[in-house]
Design a protein around this motif. Structure first.
Motif, mmCIF file in Angstrom:
data_model
loop_
_atom_site.group_PDB
_atom_site.id
_atom_site.type_symbol
_atom_site.label_atom_id
_atom_site.label_comp_id
_atom_site.label_asym_id
_atom_site.label_seq_id
_atom_site.Cartn_x
_atom_site.Cartn_y
_atom_site.Cartn_z
ATOM 1 N N TRP A 177 0.780 -1.244 0.071
ATOM 2 C CA TRP A 177 0.018 -0.096 -0.042
ATOM 3 C C TRP A 177 0.754 1.386 0.092
ATOM 4 O O TRP A 177 0.703 2.398 -0.634
ATOM 5 N N HIS A 207 -8.025 -1.601 -3.504
ATOM 6 C CA HIS A 207 -8.615 -0.691 -2.507
ATOM 7 C C HIS A 207 -10.394 -0.985 -2.512
ATOM 8 O O HIS A 207 -10.931 -0.455 -1.510
ATOM 9 N N ARG A 211 -15.017 -0.802 -0.237
ATOM 10 C CA ARG A 211 -13.778 -0.213 -0.508
ATOM 11 C C ARG A 211 -13.092 0.522 1.057
ATOM 12 O O ARG A 211 -14.142 0.633 1.742
ATOM 13 N N LEU A 212 -11.965 0.913 1.056
ATOM 14 C CA LEU A 212 -11.318 1.653 1.878
ATOM 15 C C LEU A 212 -10.954 3.078 1.536
ATOM 16 O O LEU A 212 -10.386 2.984 0.556
ATOM 17 N N SER A 224 -9.131 5.329 1.735
ATOM 18 C CA SER A 224 -7.969 6.274 2.183
ATOM 19 C C SER A 224 -6.893 5.632 1.344
ATOM 20 O O SER A 224 -6.820 4.576 0.742
ATOM 21 N N GLN A 225 -5.966 6.805 1.156
ATOM 22 C CA GLN A 225 -4.643 6.304 0.334
ATOM 23 C C GLN A 225 -3.574 6.477 1.286
ATOM 24 O O GLN A 225 -2.457 6.399 0.855
ATOM 25 N N LYS A 254 -0.675 4.903 3.830
ATOM 26 C CA LYS A 254 -0.142 3.789 3.791
ATOM 27 C C LYS A 254 -0.661 3.113 5.411
ATOM 28 O O LYS A 254 -0.879 1.988 5.414
ATOM 29 N N LEU A 296 -4.099 2.073 6.076
ATOM 30 C CA LEU A 296 -4.538 0.857 5.002
ATOM 31 C C LEU A 296 -3.977 -0.442 5.649
ATOM 32 O O LEU A 296 -4.403 -1.410 5.743
ATOM 33 N N THR A 297 -2.656 -0.296 5.896
ATOM 34 C CA THR A 297 -1.854 -1.369 6.503
ATOM 35 C C THR A 297 -2.451 -1.763 7.928
ATOM 36 O O THR A 297 -2.817 -3.062 8.593
ATOM 37 N N LYS A 349 -5.550 -3.648 7.517
ATOM 38 C CA LYS A 349 -5.460 -4.760 6.856
ATOM 39 C C LYS A 349 -4.859 -5.837 8.189
ATOM 40 O O LYS A 349 -5.517 -6.893 8.163
ATOM 41 N N GLU A 374 -10.795 -5.644 5.001
ATOM 42 C CA GLU A 374 -10.591 -5.484 3.768
ATOM 43 C C GLU A 374 -11.817 -5.633 2.510
ATOM 44 O O GLU A 374 -12.785 -6.349 3.276
#
Lengths: 224, 224
Positions: free
Chosen positions: A98, A132, A164-165, A167-168, A170, A173-174, A177, A182
């Motif tokens: 990500w 995503h 969907r999530l 956000s961009q 990192k 997102l991690t 996850k 997800e």
DNA sequence: ACTTTATTTTAGTTATGCCTAAAAATAAGA
DNA sequence: TCTTATTTTTAGGCATAACTAAAATAAAGT
């Protein structure tokens, strides 16, 4: 014989169109919003907006905000299609995570041809959404409709099928996850704390707690 | 405290370094040659060479030609590595043909990061040569040595194991392919016409005729 | 309504990297 | 060698797209 000069679309212009689309979809965006989004000074944005108007990419009256014309939106979606297909490729086939994907896609999206894009689309099996969960615009510039209810808006006991999530970032997102949150997973709202908006959720049989902000980023479809 | 400004390498600079490498490998190139190769006016080249020298990419004295410094060559080979890996990907995985590959790679090579390049290298299985048979520079900037004898220099009866086809012209490449002339094939010199330099060759049991120019482009290793 | 604050635009610079026209240096031919 | 031709450089411009500082407009607060 009329001039009829169709100027090439520079990468700067592409970035502006994408930024306007991201900031204001079909509504209208302010100079400042765009300056923030693009990390460029407001005067620079102001002057570029004049040029975009001259080339009919936007509707723009000084002091009154910008919105994309049909032509502008077509270009924005063409770029978005490239971006999301490239991200899909990087994540699924080159082992990117990500954190790395965004920056790379941001550069590549300006460099690939339509031919490349369509061949890549075929290579990837014509995905309708990227990893995503974001919808990939079609060649004709249509966005596949996507379930978009924020998890934060569910009632106690309801379950969301994650699509969907939004956000961009990192870390966001991690982190999600790491909680097994997800696309395509199911997430149930167990309890809402009375102050502060923390929500208790259940996923894969385990229970955790999410902030209100995080819960707003998780989108999908409410299921029975 | 010294300035120590390490300016970013623009795509224009990358193109110049590549052009110098292509035109003059380790020898020295003329302004005109570069103008031709880059399809840019000679005065533009002249002025850019000054800038390249200031940044220590080239050795350059006005009127006396340019050659790459070690730093310049390192960059040129880094770009060449990207180019050839990208070409390999396009040809082997996206279904590109000879004609389309070059232009696309030319744009992409300026957009991909080192991370992308190395992940792609892994994806492709660390190829040492691209599908033209051209050697792919290693990460450390070494060029795998490649058998490079031109077919045109063989004697009657000798056979060449084809390693590479030294052309990036669509028509040349597809024409040769139509004659089954490709890397790893074996090509025998049957007869040389006394005037004009046409050569009669045998490949896969069939016989055809090649011009001298074409025969110069076919490179490889003489075998018993 | 009026004043303060915030946003947006105008004005004027800067850096790249290209161009043409003209001058200077080098190379070639008589 | 001396003259002509070719190559290369200098000089002066142009387009794009960024910047800062200052002026103009719009929005907010009292």
């Amino acid at each position: 014989m009329p001039k009829n000069k169709t100027k090439p679309i520079s990468t700067a212009i592409e970035d502006y169109l994408k930024a306007i689309w991201l900031v204001a979809q079909d509504a209208s965006a302010s100079t400042n919003d765009l300056a923030l989004q693009l990390k460029i000074s407001a005067p620079s944005v102001s002057s570029m907006l004049g040029k975009l108007r001259e080339q009919n990419f936007v509707h723009y009256e000084p002091y009154r905000g910008v919105r994309l014309t049909e032509k502008g939106e077509r270009e924005a979606l063409r770029l978005l299609r490239r971006h999301r297909l490239i991200e899909t490729f990087l994540l699924e086939h080159l082992g990117y995570d990500w954190g790395e994907v965004h920056e790379e896609a941001e550069k590549l999206e300006h460099a690939v041809s339509d031919t490349f894009t369509e061949r890549l689309d075929t290579f990837l099996g014509h995905p309708s959404h990227d990893p995503h969960g974001d919808p990939i615009p079609t060649l004709k510039g249509k966005l596949p409709v996507t379930p978009n209810t924020p998890f934060a808006e569910l009632s106690i006991g309801e379950t969301l099928k994650i699509a969907r999530l939004m956000s961009q970032d990192k870390d966001v997102l991690t982190y999600l996850k790491s909680l097994a949150i997800e696309p395509s997973k199911e997430l149930q709202l167990v309890k809402r704390e009375p102050v502060g908006g923390l929500v208790h959720v259940e996923i894969d049989g385990a229970e955790t707690v999410l902030s209100k902000e995080l819960a707003m980023l998780i989108r999908g479809e409410v299921i029975v």
